[in-house]
Design a protein around this motif. Sequence first.
Motif, PDB file in Angstrom:
ATOM      1  N   ILE A 270       0.852  -1.192   0.000  1.00  0.00           N
ATOM      2  CA  ILE A 270       0.000   0.000   0.000  1.00  0.00           C
ATOM      3  C   ILE A 270       0.889   1.243   0.000  1.00  0.00           C
ATOM      4  CG2 ILE A 270      -1.750   1.312   1.254  1.00  0.00           C
ATOM      5  CD1 ILE A 270      -2.763  -1.312   0.047  1.00  0.00           C
ATOM      6  N   ASP A 271       0.889   1.926  -1.118  1.00  0.00           N
ATOM      7  CA  ASP A 271       1.616   3.198  -1.231  1.00  0.00           C
ATOM      8  C   ASP A 271       0.618   4.337  -1.105  1.00  0.00           C
ATOM      9  OD1 ASP A 271       3.514   5.248  -1.960  1.00  0.00           O
ATOM     10  OD2 ASP A 271       2.466   5.276  -3.884  1.00  0.00           O
ATOM     11  N   SER A 272       0.827   5.195  -0.117  1.00  0.00           N
ATOM     12  CA  SER A 272      -0.067   6.343   0.048  1.00  0.00           C
ATOM     13  C   SER A 272       0.569   7.630  -0.451  1.00  0.00           C
ATOM     14  CB  SER A 272      -0.436   6.504   1.531  1.00  0.00           C
ATOM     15  OG  SER A 272       0.715   6.749   2.314  1.00  0.00           O
ATOM     16  N   VAL A 273       1.791   7.546  -0.961  1.00  0.00           N
ATOM     17  CA  VAL A 273       2.552   8.755  -1.301  1.00  0.00           C
ATOM     18  C   VAL A 273       2.277   9.237  -2.718  1.00  0.00           C
ATOM     19  CG1 VAL A 273       4.859   9.741  -1.526  1.00  0.00           C
ATOM     20  CG2 VAL A 273       4.352   8.208   0.377  1.00  0.00           C
ATOM     21  N   MET A 274       2.343   8.329  -3.693  1.00  0.00           N
ATOM     22  CA  MET A 274       2.242   8.722  -5.106  1.00  0.00           C
ATOM     23  C   MET A 274       0.959   8.215  -5.747  1.00  0.00           C
ATOM     24  SD  MET A 274       5.046  10.424  -5.353  1.00  0.00           S
ATOM     25  CE  MET A 274       5.113  10.745  -7.112  1.00  0.00           C
ATOM     26  N   ARG A 275      -0.060   8.034  -4.965  1.00  0.00           N
ATOM     27  CA  ARG A 275      -1.298   7.412  -5.432  1.00  0.00           C
ATOM     28  C   ARG A 275      -1.975   8.258  -6.521  1.00  0.00           C
ATOM     29  NH1 ARG A 275      -2.436   2.263  -3.063  1.00  0.00           N
ATOM     30  NH2 ARG A 275      -4.442   1.669  -3.946  1.00  0.00           N
ATOM     31  N   PRO A 276      -2.513   7.626  -7.562  1.00  0.00           N
ATOM     32  CA  PRO A 276      -3.251   8.377  -8.583  1.00  0.00           C
ATOM     33  C   PRO A 276      -4.421   9.143  -7.976  1.00  0.00           C
ATOM     34  CG  PRO A 276      -2.810   6.145  -9.348  1.00  0.00           C
ATOM     35  CD  PRO A 276      -2.412   6.186  -7.893  1.00  0.00           C
ATOM     36  N   LYS A 277      -4.772  10.249  -8.598  1.00  0.00           N
ATOM     37  CA  LYS A 277      -5.795  11.135  -8.044  1.00  0.00           C
ATOM     38  C   LYS A 277      -7.134  10.415  -7.869  1.00  0.00           C
ATOM     39  CE  LYS A 277      -5.522  15.478  -8.675  1.00  0.00           C
ATOM     40  NZ  LYS A 277      -5.510  16.903  -9.107  1.00  0.00           N
ATOM     41  N   ALA A 278      -7.526   9.563  -8.808  1.00  0.00           N
ATOM     42  CA  ALA A 278      -8.812   8.861  -8.701  1.00  0.00           C
ATOM     43  C   ALA A 278      -8.849   7.987  -7.443  1.00  0.00           C
ATOM     44  CB  ALA A 278      -9.057   8.008  -9.943  1.00  0.00           C
ATOM     45  N   ASP A 279      -7.739   7.336  -7.120  1.00  0.00           N
ATOM     46  CA  ASP A 279      -7.672   6.509  -5.913  1.00  0.00           C
ATOM     47  C   ASP A 279      -7.794   7.365  -4.660  1.00  0.00           C
ATOM     48  OD1 ASP A 279      -7.249   4.427  -7.632  1.00  0.00           O
ATOM     49  OD2 ASP A 279      -5.208   3.983  -6.973  1.00  0.00           O
TER      50      ASP A 279
END
Length: 330
Positions: A270-279
């Motif tokens: 689970i990456d919370s740093v570079m997550r796509p905007k929709a996510d």
Amino acid sequence: MSNTIKAIVINKDDNNYHAALSSINSQELPHQDVFVDVLYSTLNYKDGLAITGKAPVVRSFPMVPGIDLVGAVTRSNSNEFKVGDKVILNGFGVGEKHWGGLAQQAALNSDWLIPLPTTITPKQAMQIGTAGYTAMLSVIALEKQGITPDSGDILVTGANGGVGSFAIYLLKQLGFNVIAATGRVEQTDYLKQLGAAQVIAREELSSPGKPLQKERFAAAIDSVGSHTLANVCASLKYGGVVTACGLAQGMDFPASVAPFILRGISLIGIDSVMRPKADRIEAWQRLANLVNGEYLNKISKEISLEQVIDSAEQLMAGKVRGRVVVNCQA
């Protein structure tokens, strides 16, 4: 914009690392396309590492820490946001590579921002913060792998931490039976109030274990890593899923392929740093629908910028429970 603002500033001079509450000229803010008055930020584990210097998370100096924030737009060169809009930021190297949220104002890239959901307040957004956002991403990942309340017990490690406590609450809200693992078993009543059906000591999982163990959990959310994550994988039921979103015990993974091959388990990062905007938008909308203000007040406390450095020391000493919200305008 005011000429002078308060900010936590980290400097490193001749290997002398220090953080201080400073007054800086707003003209020193980086060149970005959106400027905000920071209403609230938080004090996360990574911020604690940055402020105390216990780990080299800061990439350049001087640095304003604070990996998340909620703010009101005061100037915008972006077509997406206008003056007065409330926005949220999580990650994108803010507080490490780019000046972050522990300041009265911030200059930010519009690609890093999403709108604040209309059903939560700015303070509530930071009571949730990166910890709640990461927990929500983990829960969504389990759901997308077909995990339902009927699948069986869900383990949450690091249960007294920000991510862990939020994961317990969210899973309970969604009808899951939650087992909480913690190093602070004296907090059992608190964890059960959050929604844990059972609390176990972290020592059950934190030492080297067998590569394949008794099937105990349908799924897990792990913020600990190292031997704990290895033992969690070894204890998952057939087809089980674990999300890895932290490394409180360590970033090593001394595990075996046995549970992956023999039980078909899945390990999802689970990456919370570079997550796509929709996510990001999906996760925050889910949070806005699931979380209530009474719960948020129960698991958080509010401090001012003046209290950040002392609170960071307490956080790194393991003396902080739940969420620390920083009122940047107090």
